[in-house]
Design a protein around this motif. Structure first.
Motif, mmCIF file in Angstrom:
data_model
loop_
_atom_site.group_PDB
_atom_site.id
_atom_site.type_symbol
_atom_site.label_atom_id
_atom_site.label_comp_id
_atom_site.label_asym_id
_atom_site.label_seq_id
_atom_site.Cartn_x
_atom_site.Cartn_y
_atom_site.Cartn_z
ATOM 1 N N ALA A 8 -43.346 15.071 -53.815
ATOM 2 C CA ALA A 8 -43.656 14.069 -52.950
ATOM 3 C C ALA A 8 -43.233 14.298 -51.511
ATOM 4 N N THR A 9 -42.424 15.061 -51.247
ATOM 5 C CA THR A 9 -41.936 15.490 -49.754
ATOM 6 C C THR A 9 -42.836 16.222 -49.262
ATOM 7 N N GLY A 10 -43.838 16.825 -49.860
ATOM 8 C CA GLY A 10 -44.461 17.874 -49.416
ATOM 9 C C GLY A 10 -45.894 17.506 -48.744
ATOM 10 N N PHE A 11 -46.624 18.266 -48.283
ATOM 11 C CA PHE A 11 -47.707 18.153 -47.544
ATOM 12 C C PHE A 11 -48.560 17.116 -48.246
ATOM 13 N N VAL A 12 -49.114 17.618 -49.599
ATOM 14 C CA VAL A 12 -50.195 16.995 -50.161
ATOM 15 C C VAL A 12 -49.517 15.612 -50.889
ATOM 16 N N GLY A 13 -48.185 15.878 -51.613
ATOM 17 C CA GLY A 13 -47.696 14.918 -52.135
ATOM 18 C C GLY A 13 -47.471 13.743 -51.232
ATOM 19 N N VAL A 32 -37.998 13.577 -56.500
ATOM 20 C CA VAL A 32 -37.591 14.665 -55.197
ATOM 21 C C VAL A 32 -36.525 15.308 -55.576
ATOM 22 N N ARG A 33 -36.080 16.187 -54.788
ATOM 23 C CA ARG A 33 -34.900 17.050 -55.208
ATOM 24 C C ARG A 33 -33.749 16.444 -54.383
ATOM 25 N N ASP A 34 -34.143 15.939 -53.163
ATOM 26 C CA ASP A 34 -33.004 15.095 -52.485
ATOM 27 C C ASP A 34 -33.074 13.656 -52.280
ATOM 28 N N GLY A 49 -34.246 15.023 -59.189
ATOM 29 C CA GLY A 49 -34.283 16.204 -60.161
ATOM 30 C C GLY A 49 -34.951 17.009 -59.550
ATOM 31 N N ASP A 50 -34.678 18.191 -60.419
ATOM 32 C CA ASP A 50 -35.430 19.615 -60.171
ATOM 33 C C ASP A 50 -35.962 20.356 -61.131
ATOM 34 N N VAL A 51 -37.130 20.473 -61.152
ATOM 35 C CA VAL A 51 -37.811 21.085 -62.351
ATOM 36 C C VAL A 51 -37.443 22.598 -62.630
ATOM 37 N N SER A 122 -50.731 33.453 -59.650
ATOM 38 C CA SER A 122 -49.819 32.399 -59.947
ATOM 39 C C SER A 122 -50.271 31.122 -60.276
ATOM 40 N N ARG A 123 -51.357 30.485 -59.381
ATOM 41 C CA ARG A 123 -51.914 29.263 -59.459
ATOM 42 C C ARG A 123 -52.381 29.389 -60.713
ATOM 43 N N ARG A 124 -53.048 30.189 -61.281
ATOM 44 C CA ARG A 124 -53.960 30.227 -62.614
ATOM 45 C C ARG A 124 -52.909 30.209 -63.780
ATOM 46 N N ILE A 144 -58.112 26.630 -48.581
ATOM 47 C CA ILE A 144 -57.026 26.304 -47.418
ATOM 48 C C ILE A 144 -57.431 24.392 -47.149
ATOM 49 N N ILE A 145 -56.254 23.966 -47.137
ATOM 50 C CA ILE A 145 -56.262 22.581 -46.948
ATOM 51 C C ILE A 145 -55.933 22.143 -45.524
ATOM 52 N N VAL A 146 -56.764 21.424 -44.742
ATOM 53 C CA VAL A 146 -56.729 21.272 -43.268
ATOM 54 C C VAL A 146 -56.160 20.053 -43.318
ATOM 55 N N ALA A 151 -49.038 24.539 -44.691
ATOM 56 C CA ALA A 151 -48.547 25.833 -44.281
ATOM 57 C C ALA A 151 -49.575 26.735 -43.992
ATOM 58 N N SER A 152 -50.627 27.010 -44.760
ATOM 59 C CA SER A 152 -51.688 27.892 -44.646
ATOM 60 C C SER A 152 -52.400 27.564 -43.343
ATOM 61 N N PHE A 153 -52.798 26.201 -43.081
ATOM 62 C CA PHE A 153 -53.498 25.901 -42.204
ATOM 63 C C PHE A 153 -52.536 26.099 -40.692
HETATM 64 N N1 LIG Z 1 -51.566 23.529 -48.632
HETATM 65 C C1 LIG Z 1 -52.759 24.276 -49.095
HETATM 66 O O1 LIG Z 1 -53.548 24.710 -48.087
HETATM 67 C C2 LIG Z 1 -52.978 24.248 -50.387
HETATM 68 C C3 LIG Z 1 -54.206 24.859 -50.795
HETATM 69 C C4 LIG Z 1 -54.684 24.686 -52.196
HETATM 70 C C5 LIG Z 1 -53.766 24.291 -53.220
HETATM 71 N N2 LIG Z 1 -52.476 23.763 -52.704
HETATM 72 C C6 LIG Z 1 -51.669 23.551 -53.721
HETATM 73 O O2 LIG Z 1 -51.321 22.071 -53.749
HETATM 74 C C7 LIG Z 1 -49.711 21.969 -54.086
HETATM 75 C C8 LIG Z 1 -48.976 21.110 -53.006
HETATM 76 O O3 LIG Z 1 -49.103 22.091 -51.982
HETATM 77 P P1 LIG Z 1 -48.335 21.614 -50.677
HETATM 78 O O4 LIG Z 1 -49.044 22.293 -49.438
HETATM 79 O O5 LIG Z 1 -48.343 20.016 -50.521
HETATM 80 O O6 LIG Z 1 -46.886 22.120 -50.707
HETATM 81 P P2 LIG Z 1 -45.561 21.864 -49.959
HETATM 82 O O7 LIG Z 1 -45.700 21.156 -48.634
HETATM 83 O O8 LIG Z 1 -44.834 23.094 -49.485
HETATM 84 O O9 LIG Z 1 -44.750 21.214 -50.889
HETATM 85 C C9 LIG Z 1 -44.052 21.563 -52.065
HETATM 86 C C10 LIG Z 1 -43.250 20.519 -52.905
HETATM 87 O O10 LIG Z 1 -42.820 21.007 -54.149
HETATM 88 C C11 LIG Z 1 -41.517 20.565 -53.999
HETATM 89 N N3 LIG Z 1 -40.493 21.338 -55.119
HETATM 90 C C12 LIG Z 1 -40.349 22.767 -54.950
HETATM 91 N N4 LIG Z 1 -39.554 23.177 -55.700
HETATM 92 C C13 LIG Z 1 -39.384 22.257 -56.601
HETATM 93 C C14 LIG Z 1 -38.544 22.252 -57.548
HETATM 94 N N5 LIG Z 1 -37.932 22.945 -58.068
HETATM 95 N N6 LIG Z 1 -38.421 20.699 -58.268
HETATM 96 C C15 LIG Z 1 -39.010 19.710 -57.760
HETATM 97 N N7 LIG Z 1 -39.691 19.941 -56.546
HETATM 98 C C16 LIG Z 1 -39.884 21.045 -55.934
HETATM 99 C C17 LIG Z 1 -40.997 20.503 -52.590
HETATM 100 O O11 LIG Z 1 -39.744 19.681 -52.618
HETATM 101 P P3 LIG Z 1 -38.650 19.990 -51.491
HETATM 102 O O12 LIG Z 1 -39.015 18.986 -50.403
HETATM 103 O O13 LIG Z 1 -37.462 19.557 -52.243
HETATM 104 O O14 LIG Z 1 -38.782 21.363 -51.313
HETATM 105 C C18 LIG Z 1 -42.187 19.898 -52.039
HETATM 106 O O15 LIG Z 1 -42.219 18.512 -52.206
HETATM 107 C C19 LIG Z 1 -49.237 23.256 -54.568
HETATM 108 O O16 LIG Z 1 -49.443 23.491 -56.182
HETATM 109 C C20 LIG Z 1 -50.313 24.306 -53.733
HETATM 110 O O17 LIG Z 1 -50.510 25.419 -54.378
HETATM 111 C C21 LIG Z 1 -52.025 23.614 -51.409
#
Ligand SMILES: NC(=O)c1ccc[n+]([C@@H]2O[C@H](COP(=O)([O-])OP(=O)(O)OC[C@H]3O[C@@H](n4cnc5c(N)ncnc54)[C@H](OP(=O)(O)O)[C@@H]3O)[C@@H](O)[C@H]2O)c1
Length: 313
Positions: A8-13, A32-34, A49-51, A122-124, A144-146, A151-153
């Motif tokens: 949930a702290t991530g870009f998509v979440g 969330v981890r923190d 929690g941490d997965v 790894s995704r697969r 790539i998600i825009v 990170a990728s964009f």
């Molecule tokens: N961004 C793209 O362009 C893109 C494209 C295709 C698919 N995807 C897929 O979409 C998904 C989300 O991507 P994103 O770009 O949103 O990634 P992101 O911004 O890097 O977010 C990753 C999230 O995972 C959490 N996390 C990592 N390790 C963890 C753990 N051990 N326990 C609990 N939480 C943990 C992080 O929490 P913390 O804040 O604690 O680090 C963060 O909230 C991924 O599976 C990615 O492969 C992304």
């Protein structure tokens, strides 16, 4: 429904949580981890929690019907694939134990007939580990998600806008089908509401198929108003490219290396079943880039949803 969002702290979440709160009546829990560093965007339950640590995150799954699995460990150094495998295994076991109906996972686009990069492989692997559990899995595969925060964009934008001349490897001619973050969120909400999507794997993409060369040029033209000169060279290893990218952008080499290694795989939608099922009008690449860069877009004032995707009535 009780819906859990991991990552949930991530870009998509982060975007998905905001859309769930604004556009649905579901009860939302986030993992969330923190927890102290997390600012909830509305009324929801926060579980820390941490997965990677079994025993720490299971309370997040209590009474949950559907979970979004949006976790990956690419930003940590070392063996990201091993960590993502263990994380998915721990989550799959906990989801089975908690009796979850469904897990929705956002994976990477790319044809299984190609030799996949370590990142895509790894995704697969995460897809198949999650599928071992009792919960049915819906997989959405995206390139790539825009959007602001991807990170990728960020890597592509910074390369496109900071360098007037670029020496690039052969991947510059690989085809890619980027997708706007608004459309990814709209698809996530759409599959959540459609139980018939359980157990299915879908490919999602925007309306434009571009080579990375075109993608870099169009991004530079939109964001800084100039066209970079791109000079492809026959040999430039992903590791050297990642090092070089580390000098030019603020994306760390540990994140850049798997992303750059993945650029050799074409990432284009072959199967548009979900687009047809949902009836989403996908956001053009140029519009997605303008939104990501905070630039004005005609018609945005008429936007009515947080997720922004326009779904046909
Ligand atoms: N961004 C793209 O362009 C893109 C494209 C295709 C698919 N995807 C897929 O979409 C998904 C989300 O991507 P994103 O770009 O949103 O990634 P992101 O911004 O890097 O977010 C990753 C999230 O995972 C959490 N996390 C990592 N390790 C963890 C753990 N051990 N326990 C609990 N939480 C943990 C992080 O929490 P913390 O804040 O604690 O680090 C963060 O909230 C991924 O599976 C990615 O492969 C992304």
């Amino acid at each position: 429904m009780n819906v859990l969002v991991t990552g949930a702290t991530g870009f998509v979440g982060g975007r998905l949580v905001a859309a769930l709160l604004a556009e649905t009546d579901h009860e939302v829990t986030v993992l969330v981890r923190d927890a102290d560093g997390y600012e909830p965007p509305g009324e929801l339950t926060v579980v820390e929690g941490d997965v990677l640590e079994p025993g720490s995150f299971e309370p997040a799954l209590e009474d949950v019907d559907v979970a979004f699995y949006l976790i990956h460990a690419m930003d940590a150094s070392g063996d990201f694939a091993g960590r993502d495998r263990r994380a998915a295994r721990n989550f799959e076991r906990a989801a089975t134990g908690a009796g979850l109906e469904r897990v929705i996972y956002l994976s990477g686009l790319g044809s299984d007939v190609d030799e996949l990069s370590a990142h895509l492989a790894s995704r697969r692997e995460v897809e198949s580990v999650l599928a071992d559990g009792a919960a049915e899995v819906t997989v959405l595969r995206a390139a790539i998600i825009v959007g602001d925060g991807s990170a990728s964009f960020r890597l592509l934008t910074q390369l496109a806008t900071r360098l007037p001349v670029m020496v690039t490897p052969r991947w510059i001619h690989t085809e890619c089908q980027p997708i706007a973050i608004d459309d990814v969120v709209a698809y996530c909400l759409a599959v959540l509401e459609r139980p018939e999507t359980a157990g299915e794997t879908y490919e999602i993409g925007g309306p434009d198929v571009l080579t990375y060369r075109e993608l870099l040029i169009r991004t530079a033209e939109i964001v800084v108003g100039r066209r970079p000169l791109i000079v492809p060279v026959p040999v430039l290893s992903p590791r050297v490219s990642a090092y070089w990218v580390g000098l030019v952008t603020d994306v760390s080499p540990t994140v850049a290396y798997p992303l750059i290694d993945g650029l050799r795989n074409p990432v284009v939608v072959d199967d548009d079943r979900l687009k047809r099922l949902v009836g989403l009008e996908p956001t053009p690449f140029d519009v997605a880039v303008r939104r990501a860069a905070g630039l004005e877009v005609d018609g945005d004032a008429a936007e009515t949803t947080v997720s922004g995707g326009r779904i046909a009535e």
